[in-house]
Design an enzyme around this catalytic site. Structure first.
Site, mmCIF file in Angstrom:
data_model
loop_
_atom_site.group_PDB
_atom_site.id
_atom_site.type_symbol
_atom_site.label_atom_id
_atom_site.label_comp_id
_atom_site.label_asym_id
_atom_site.label_seq_id
_atom_site.Cartn_x
_atom_site.Cartn_y
_atom_site.Cartn_z
ATOM 1 C CG HIS A 1 1.027 -1.305 -15.574
ATOM 2 N ND1 HIS A 1 0.852 -2.582 -15.075
ATOM 3 C CD2 HIS A 1 1.997 -1.405 -16.524
ATOM 4 C CE1 HIS A 1 1.671 -3.414 -15.710
ATOM 5 N NE2 HIS A 1 2.371 -2.722 -16.590
ATOM 6 N N GLY B 1 0.779 -1.242 0.000
ATOM 7 C CA GLY B 1 0.000 0.000 0.000
ATOM 8 C C GLY B 1 0.805 1.283 0.000
ATOM 9 C CG MET C 1 -1.727 -8.003 -6.267
ATOM 10 S SD MET C 1 -0.842 -6.882 -7.382
ATOM 11 C CE MET C 1 0.128 -8.081 -8.273
ATOM 12 C CG ASN D 1 -4.375 -0.350 -12.204
ATOM 13 O OD1 ASN D 1 -4.104 -0.547 -11.013
ATOM 14 N ND2 ASN D 1 -3.772 -1.019 -13.171
HETATM 15 C C1 GRF Z 1 2.911 -0.823 -7.711
HETATM 16 O O1 GRF Z 1 4.140 -1.022 -8.363
HETATM 17 C C2 GRF Z 1 1.817 -0.567 -8.713
HETATM 18 O O2 GRF Z 1 2.271 0.074 -9.860
HETATM 19 C C3 GRF Z 1 1.360 -1.963 -9.050
HETATM 20 O O3 GRF Z 1 1.453 -2.685 -7.854
HETATM 21 C C4 GRF Z 1 2.424 -2.081 -7.002
HETATM 22 C C5 GRF Z 1 1.731 -1.786 -5.711
HETATM 23 O O4 GRF Z 1 2.612 -1.257 -4.748
HETATM 24 N N1 GRF Z 1 0.029 -1.932 -9.624
HETATM 25 P P1 GRF Z 1 2.022 -0.634 -3.410
HETATM 26 O O5 GRF Z 1 1.183 -1.738 -2.757
HETATM 27 O O6 GRF Z 1 1.209 0.561 -3.772
HETATM 28 O O7 GRF Z 1 3.228 -0.297 -2.575
#
Ligand code: GRF
Length: 215
Positions: free
Chosen positions: A109, A12, A90, A107
């Site tokens: 990415h 997060g 995820m 989202n």
């Molecule tokens: C990030 O790299 C985001 O781009 C991808 O998943 C990761 C999540 O990281 N979708 P976090 O949980 O926000 O630290």
């Protein structure tokens, strides 16, 4: 004021960047709920530390994938959420949720879409040998990382990068552009026309591309 709900499965850090943007006044919004599919997610602690309530909703509690996403949509509607923010959630979002929030799910990415969608975008970029990668905030449609692009940041890939070093460099930019994209949404400045997202009232040199590290 814009009401946001964040969906996250893990650490997060993007969720935290949005919390911080709200706290500092850079983002005029309220984060009303965290939904996670992972009872162990560190995101839950971040929510607790910041007075944000959370729900753990897992597909196995529901009869079908559609049932799962319908119940998430119902929770969000019940709370009057305006924008759904995926931050390391995820899973591929199911139709009932997409239909309930058309062009109102974002989202992030960790690659320059449409290159390297799916898992491990940073490793894919490094292994492919591109010299520039980055991150993309986009609206969510039924595909995997295929929705209209809102903003992107370009980040150099160095010869000696590992997946970890590249991920770290990209993550810093994720934390900048995600709150920024939400701010543009909150200000009513995102206009979607087909695949293209126009940022209203922005100067020619500030239309959704960040590339300070490229000079
Ligand atoms: C990030 O790299 C985001 O781009 C991808 O998943 C990761 C999540 O990281 N979708 P976090 O949980 O926000 O630290």
């Amino acid at each position: 004021m814009l009401k946001i709900s964040v969906l996250a499965s893990g650490r997060g850090s993007n969720f935290q960047s949005i919390i911080d943007a709200v706290k500092s006044g850079r983002l005029n919004a309220v984060i009303s709920l965290l939904i996670t599919d992972n009872p162990e997610a560190f995101a839950i602690q971040r929510a607790g530390d910041n007075g944000i309530s959370h729900l753990v909703l897992q597909p196995k509690q529901f009869g079908s994938k559609d049932g799962y996403y319908q119940s998430i949509a119902d929770e969000l509607k019940k709370r009057g959420v305006d924008l759904v923010v995926l931050a390391g959630f995820m899973r591929i979002i199911g139709k009932p949720l997409i239909d309930a929030f058309p062009n109102r799910i974002m989202n992030i990415h960790p690659a320059l879409l449409p290159s390297f969608p799916g898992l491990h975008g940073q490793k894919q970029a490094r292994d492919y040998g591109v010299k520039i990668s980055g991150c993309t905030v986009h609206f969510v449609d039924a595909g995997m990382d295929t929705g209209p692009v809102i903003i992107q940041a370009a980040v150099p890939v160095r010869d000696d990068d590992t997946e970890e070093t590249l991920s770290e460099r990209i993550l810093k930019f994720e934390h900048k552009i995600y709150p920024e994209a939400i701010r543009l949404f909150a200000e009513g400045r995102l206009e979607v026309a087909g695949r293209r997202v126009r940022i209203k009232d922005s100067p020619p040199d500030d239309q959704g591309l960040t590339s300070p590290s490229l000079g």
